[in-house]
Design a protein around this motif. Structure first.
Motif, PDB file in Angstrom:
ATOM      1  N   UNK A 198       0.602  -1.074   0.111  1.00 57.01           N
ATOM      2  CA  UNK A 198       0.042   0.027  -0.179  1.00 57.01           C
ATOM      3  C   UNK A 198       1.014   1.066  -0.229  1.00 57.01           C
ATOM      4  N   UNK A 199       2.210   1.305   0.608  1.00 56.77           N
ATOM      5  CA  UNK A 199       3.199   2.088   1.061  1.00 56.77           C
ATOM      6  C   UNK A 199       2.936   2.512  -1.022  1.00 56.77           C
ATOM      7  N   UNK A 200       3.848   1.646  -1.097  1.00 63.70           N
ATOM      8  CA  UNK A 200       4.639   1.764  -2.548  1.00 63.70           C
ATOM      9  C   UNK A 200       3.893   1.905  -3.851  1.00 63.70           C
ATOM     10  N   UNK A 201       2.130   1.701  -3.635  1.00 63.75           N
ATOM     11  CA  UNK A 201       1.923   1.956  -4.136  1.00 63.75           C
ATOM     12  C   UNK A 201       1.215   3.785  -4.624  1.00 63.75           C
ATOM     13  N   UNK A 202       0.699   4.450  -3.190  1.00 67.74           N
ATOM     14  CA  UNK A 202       0.744   5.577  -2.183  1.00 67.74           C
ATOM     15  C   UNK A 202       1.993   5.976  -3.108  1.00 67.74           C
ATOM     16  N   UNK A 203       3.245   5.753  -3.168  1.00 67.56           N
ATOM     17  CA  UNK A 203       4.346   6.302  -3.301  1.00 67.56           C
ATOM     18  C   UNK A 203       4.472   6.774  -4.920  1.00 67.56           C
ATOM     19  N   UNK A 204       3.968   5.145  -6.065  1.00 67.37           N
ATOM     20  CA  UNK A 204       3.907   5.880  -6.820  1.00 67.37           C
ATOM     21  C   UNK A 204       3.128   6.749  -7.657  1.00 67.37           C
ATOM     22  N   UNK A 205       1.887   6.293  -6.422  1.00 63.51           N
ATOM     23  CA  UNK A 205       1.196   7.959  -7.895  1.00 63.51           C
ATOM     24  C   UNK A 205       1.799   9.184  -7.741  1.00 63.51           C
ATOM     25  N   UNK A 206       2.312   9.497  -6.067  1.00 63.04           N
ATOM     26  CA  UNK A 206       2.895  10.349  -5.977  1.00 63.04           C
ATOM     27  C   UNK A 206       3.956  10.837  -6.967  1.00 63.04           C
ATOM     28  N   UNK A 207       4.843   9.729  -7.063  1.00 61.25           N
ATOM     29  CA  UNK A 207       6.337  10.258  -8.607  1.00 61.25           C
ATOM     30  C   UNK A 207       5.064  10.433  -9.935  1.00 61.25           C
ATOM     31  N   UNK A 208       4.253  10.241  -9.828  1.00 67.69           N
ATOM     32  CA  UNK A 208       3.202  10.273 -11.108  1.00 67.69           C
ATOM     33  C   UNK A 208       2.220  11.361 -10.976  1.00 67.69           C
ATOM     34  N   UNK A 209       2.752  11.984  -9.824  1.00 67.14           N
ATOM     35  CA  UNK A 209       1.575  13.456  -9.653  1.00 67.14           C
ATOM     36  C   UNK A 209       0.607  13.092  -9.776  1.00 67.14           C
ATOM     37  N   UNK A 210       0.094  11.909  -9.387  1.00 77.28           N
ATOM     38  CA  UNK A 210      -2.058  12.095  -9.609  1.00 77.28           C
ATOM     39  C   UNK A 210      -2.152  10.761  -7.891  1.00 77.28           C
ATOM     40  N   UNK A 211      -3.083  10.293  -7.774  1.00 76.88           N
ATOM     41  CA  UNK A 211      -3.674   9.414  -6.524  1.00 76.88           C
ATOM     42  C   UNK A 211      -3.520   8.147  -7.024  1.00 76.88           C
TER      43      UNK A 211
END
Length: 225
Positions: A198-211
Protein backbone atom coordinates in the motif's frame (compact mmCIF):
# COMPACT_ATOMS: atom_id res chain seq x y z
CA UNK A 1 11.05 0.80 -40.38
CA UNK A 2 8.25 -1.05 -38.47
CA UNK A 3 8.59 -0.80 -34.68
CA UNK A 4 6.05 -1.18 -31.84
CA UNK A 5 2.98 -0.98 -34.09
CA UNK A 6 4.26 2.23 -35.68
CA UNK A 7 7.11 3.41 -37.92
CA UNK A 8 10.48 4.73 -36.75
CA UNK A 9 12.96 6.77 -38.84
CA UNK A 10 15.79 4.61 -40.14
CA UNK A 11 18.51 6.79 -38.60
CA UNK A 12 17.65 5.18 -35.26
CA UNK A 13 19.25 1.97 -36.55
CA UNK A 14 22.72 3.54 -36.64
CA UNK A 15 22.78 5.56 -33.40
CA UNK A 16 24.78 2.82 -31.64
CA UNK A 17 27.45 2.92 -34.37
CA UNK A 18 27.76 6.69 -34.11
CA UNK A 19 27.99 6.45 -30.31
CA UNK A 20 30.71 3.78 -30.48
CA UNK A 21 32.74 6.07 -32.76
CA UNK A 22 32.50 8.97 -30.33
CA UNK A 23 30.39 11.30 -32.48
CA UNK A 24 27.03 10.92 -30.73
CA UNK A 25 25.93 11.10 -27.11
CA UNK A 26 22.81 11.91 -25.12
CA UNK A 27 22.17 15.62 -24.63
CA UNK A 28 20.01 17.35 -22.06
CA UNK A 29 16.37 16.20 -22.09
CA UNK A 30 13.74 18.65 -23.30
CA UNK A 31 10.77 17.76 -21.17
CA UNK A 32 9.87 14.21 -22.21
CA UNK A 33 11.94 14.39 -25.40
CA UNK A 34 15.43 12.92 -25.77
CA UNK A 35 18.13 14.97 -27.49
CA UNK A 36 21.51 14.01 -28.94
CA UNK A 37 24.74 15.94 -29.30
CA UNK A 38 28.22 15.57 -30.79
CA UNK A 39 30.58 15.30 -27.80
CA UNK A 40 33.75 15.25 -29.91
CA UNK A 41 35.30 12.56 -27.72
CA UNK A 42 37.77 9.78 -28.47
CA UNK A 43 36.49 6.26 -27.71
CA UNK A 44 38.50 4.29 -25.14
CA UNK A 45 40.72 1.42 -26.37
CA UNK A 46 38.68 -1.74 -27.11
CA UNK A 47 40.52 -4.01 -24.66
CA UNK A 48 40.21 -1.56 -21.77
CA UNK A 49 36.56 -0.98 -22.65
CA UNK A 50 35.74 -4.69 -22.54
CA UNK A 51 37.46 -5.13 -19.19
CA UNK A 52 35.65 -2.12 -17.77
CA UNK A 53 32.33 -3.36 -19.13
CA UNK A 54 32.75 -6.74 -17.42
CA UNK A 55 33.82 -5.04 -14.19
CA UNK A 56 30.77 -2.79 -14.14
CA UNK A 57 28.44 -5.60 -15.13
CA UNK A 58 29.67 -7.85 -12.32
CA UNK A 59 29.50 -5.06 -9.74
CA UNK A 60 25.88 -4.46 -10.75
CA UNK A 61 24.67 -8.02 -11.34
CA UNK A 62 27.27 -10.39 -9.94
CA UNK A 63 27.73 -13.12 -9.00
CA UNK A 64 27.17 -14.06 -12.65
CA UNK A 65 28.50 -16.49 -15.21
CA UNK A 66 30.06 -15.82 -18.59
CA UNK A 67 26.86 -17.22 -20.11
CA UNK A 68 24.82 -14.67 -18.15
CA UNK A 69 27.05 -11.89 -19.47
CA UNK A 70 26.67 -13.18 -23.02
CA UNK A 71 22.87 -13.14 -22.70
CA UNK A 72 22.92 -9.61 -21.27
CA UNK A 73 25.16 -8.35 -24.07
CA UNK A 74 23.57 -10.48 -26.83
CA UNK A 75 27.05 -11.83 -27.57
CA UNK A 76 28.37 -15.33 -28.43
CA UNK A 77 28.75 -17.62 -25.40
CA UNK A 78 32.17 -18.88 -26.51
CA UNK A 79 33.50 -15.33 -26.86
CA UNK A 80 32.23 -14.43 -23.37
CA UNK A 81 33.75 -17.58 -21.86
CA UNK A 82 37.15 -16.76 -23.37
CA UNK A 83 36.93 -13.16 -22.14
CA UNK A 84 36.11 -14.28 -18.58
CA UNK A 85 38.94 -16.84 -18.65
CA UNK A 86 41.37 -14.11 -19.71
CA UNK A 87 40.20 -11.77 -16.96
CA UNK A 88 40.44 -14.55 -14.37
CA UNK A 89 44.07 -15.22 -15.35
CA UNK A 90 44.82 -11.51 -14.89
CA UNK A 91 43.12 -11.42 -11.49
CA UNK A 92 40.47 -8.98 -12.65
CA UNK A 93 37.60 -11.29 -11.65
CA UNK A 94 37.32 -14.09 -9.10
CA UNK A 95 35.12 -17.16 -8.70
CA UNK A 96 32.64 -17.69 -5.87
CA UNK A 97 30.23 -20.49 -4.98
CA UNK A 98 26.76 -19.41 -6.06
CA UNK A 99 23.43 -21.25 -6.26
CA UNK A 100 24.30 -24.79 -7.37
CA UNK A 101 27.56 -23.96 -9.07
CA UNK A 102 30.26 -21.35 -9.62
CA UNK A 103 29.91 -17.74 -10.71
CA UNK A 104 32.13 -14.67 -10.98
CA UNK A 105 32.45 -11.33 -9.22
CA UNK A 106 34.73 -8.36 -9.79
CA UNK A 107 38.04 -8.82 -7.99
CA UNK A 108 37.66 -7.95 -4.32
CA UNK A 109 33.90 -7.52 -4.51
CA UNK A 110 33.17 -10.44 -2.17
CA UNK A 111 31.43 -8.73 0.74
CA UNK A 112 27.82 -9.94 0.78
CA UNK A 113 25.05 -8.95 3.24
CA UNK A 114 24.48 -11.38 6.10
CA UNK A 115 20.70 -11.00 5.85
CA UNK A 116 18.57 -11.84 2.80
CA UNK A 117 16.80 -9.11 0.85
CA UNK A 118 13.73 -7.65 2.54
CA UNK A 119 11.00 -5.32 1.34
CA UNK A 120 8.31 -4.77 -1.26
CA UNK A 121 8.83 -2.92 -4.56
CA UNK A 122 6.74 -2.19 -7.64
CA UNK A 123 9.22 -2.38 -10.52
CA UNK A 124 8.34 -0.75 -13.85
CA UNK A 125 8.57 -2.16 -17.35
CA UNK A 126 12.09 -3.34 -18.25
CA UNK A 127 13.57 -2.57 -14.84
CA UNK A 128 17.25 -3.52 -14.89
CA UNK A 129 16.96 -5.78 -11.84
CA UNK A 130 14.22 -7.94 -13.32
CA UNK A 131 15.77 -8.04 -16.78
CA UNK A 132 19.42 -8.74 -15.98
CA UNK A 133 19.56 -10.66 -12.68
CA UNK A 134 20.10 -14.39 -13.00
CA UNK A 135 19.58 -17.27 -12.55
CA UNK A 136 16.00 -16.68 -13.64
CA UNK A 137 14.63 -19.61 -11.62
CA UNK A 138 15.65 -17.84 -8.40
CA UNK A 139 14.26 -14.45 -9.40
CA UNK A 140 11.07 -15.83 -11.00
CA UNK A 141 10.19 -18.86 -8.83
CA UNK A 142 7.32 -21.22 -9.60
CA UNK A 143 4.33 -19.61 -11.31
CA UNK A 144 6.20 -16.30 -11.66
CA UNK A 145 8.21 -17.79 -14.52
CA UNK A 146 5.01 -18.40 -16.47
CA UNK A 147 3.06 -15.27 -15.51
CA UNK A 148 5.73 -12.58 -15.34
CA UNK A 149 7.90 -13.64 -18.27
CA UNK A 150 6.69 -13.19 -21.85
CA UNK A 151 8.00 -16.15 -23.80
CA UNK A 152 10.96 -16.26 -21.43
CA UNK A 153 11.69 -12.55 -21.85
CA UNK A 154 11.76 -10.35 -18.75
CA UNK A 155 10.62 -6.75 -18.66
CA UNK A 156 7.40 -6.92 -20.64
CA UNK A 157 5.39 -7.09 -17.42
CA UNK A 158 5.91 -4.69 -14.51
CA UNK A 159 6.54 -6.92 -11.50
CA UNK A 160 5.86 -6.95 -7.79
CA UNK A 161 9.05 -7.76 -5.92
CA UNK A 162 8.77 -9.23 -2.41
CA UNK A 163 11.96 -9.90 -0.48
CA UNK A 164 14.02 -9.90 -3.67
CA UNK A 165 11.91 -12.27 -5.78
CA UNK A 166 9.00 -11.76 -8.16
CA UNK A 167 5.67 -12.33 -6.43
CA UNK A 168 3.23 -10.74 -8.85
CA UNK A 169 2.59 -8.47 -11.82
CA UNK A 170 0.86 -5.10 -11.93
CA UNK A 171 -0.59 -2.54 -14.28
CA UNK A 172 -1.63 1.10 -14.02
CA UNK A 173 -4.25 3.06 -15.92
CA UNK A 174 -4.54 6.81 -15.56
CA UNK A 175 -7.67 8.94 -15.72
CA UNK A 176 -6.88 12.55 -14.94
CA UNK A 177 -5.12 12.55 -11.58
CA UNK A 178 -6.52 9.14 -10.60
CA UNK A 179 -4.22 6.19 -11.18
CA UNK A 180 -5.98 2.83 -11.08
CA UNK A 181 -3.24 0.44 -9.96
CA UNK A 182 -4.01 -3.29 -10.18
CA UNK A 183 -1.69 -5.86 -8.59
CA UNK A 184 -2.04 -9.56 -9.37
CA UNK A 185 -0.52 -11.61 -6.56
CA UNK A 186 1.18 -14.92 -7.26
CA UNK A 187 1.54 -15.81 -3.59
CA UNK A 188 -0.03 -14.80 -0.30
CA UNK A 189 1.21 -11.62 1.36
CA UNK A 190 1.77 -11.24 5.06
CA UNK A 191 0.12 -8.32 6.85
CA UNK A 192 3.40 -6.40 6.89
CA UNK A 193 3.99 -7.01 3.18
CA UNK A 194 0.45 -5.85 2.39
CA UNK A 195 1.05 -2.60 4.29
CA UNK A 196 4.34 -2.15 2.41
CA UNK A 197 2.51 -2.70 -0.89
CA UNK A 198 0.00 0.00 0.00
CA UNK A 199 2.89 2.36 0.76
CA UNK A 200 4.49 1.50 -2.59
CA UNK A 201 1.22 2.23 -4.40
CA UNK A 202 0.94 5.58 -2.65
CA UNK A 203 4.56 6.38 -3.52
CA UNK A 204 3.98 5.42 -7.16
CA UNK A 205 1.01 7.77 -7.31
CA UNK A 206 3.08 10.60 -5.85
CA UNK A 207 5.87 10.06 -8.40
CA UNK A 208 3.31 10.19 -11.19
CA UNK A 209 1.78 13.34 -9.68
CA UNK A 210 -1.55 11.68 -9.07
CA UNK A 211 -3.48 9.61 -6.54
CA UNK A 212 -3.16 5.84 -6.70
CA UNK A 213 -6.19 3.60 -6.19
CA UNK A 214 -4.88 0.11 -5.35
CA UNK A 215 -6.81 -3.04 -6.33
CA UNK A 216 -5.71 -6.63 -5.79
CA UNK A 217 -6.96 -8.71 -8.70
CA UNK A 218 -6.30 -10.13 -12.13
CA UNK A 219 -4.22 -8.05 -14.55
CA UNK A 220 -6.01 -8.46 -17.89
CA UNK A 221 -3.63 -6.50 -20.13
CA UNK A 222 -1.03 -8.33 -22.18
CA UNK A 223 2.75 -7.88 -22.12
CA UNK A 224 4.15 -4.43 -22.77
CA UNK A 225 0.62 -2.98 -22.78
Amino acid sequence: MPAFQTLWPRWRQVTHTAAQRGVLAFGRDRGRKVTYTNPGCTPAPPTWSLHELVNRYLRAYGPATAEDFAAWLAAPKGWAAALFASLAEKGRIEAVAFASGRAWVAAGDTAFPDEPARGVRLLPYFDAYAVACRPRELLFPGSAATRALAGGQAGNHPVLLVDGTVAGVWHQRRTGRRIALTVELLSRLSASHRRALEEQAERTGAMLEGTADLTLGKVTTGPHA
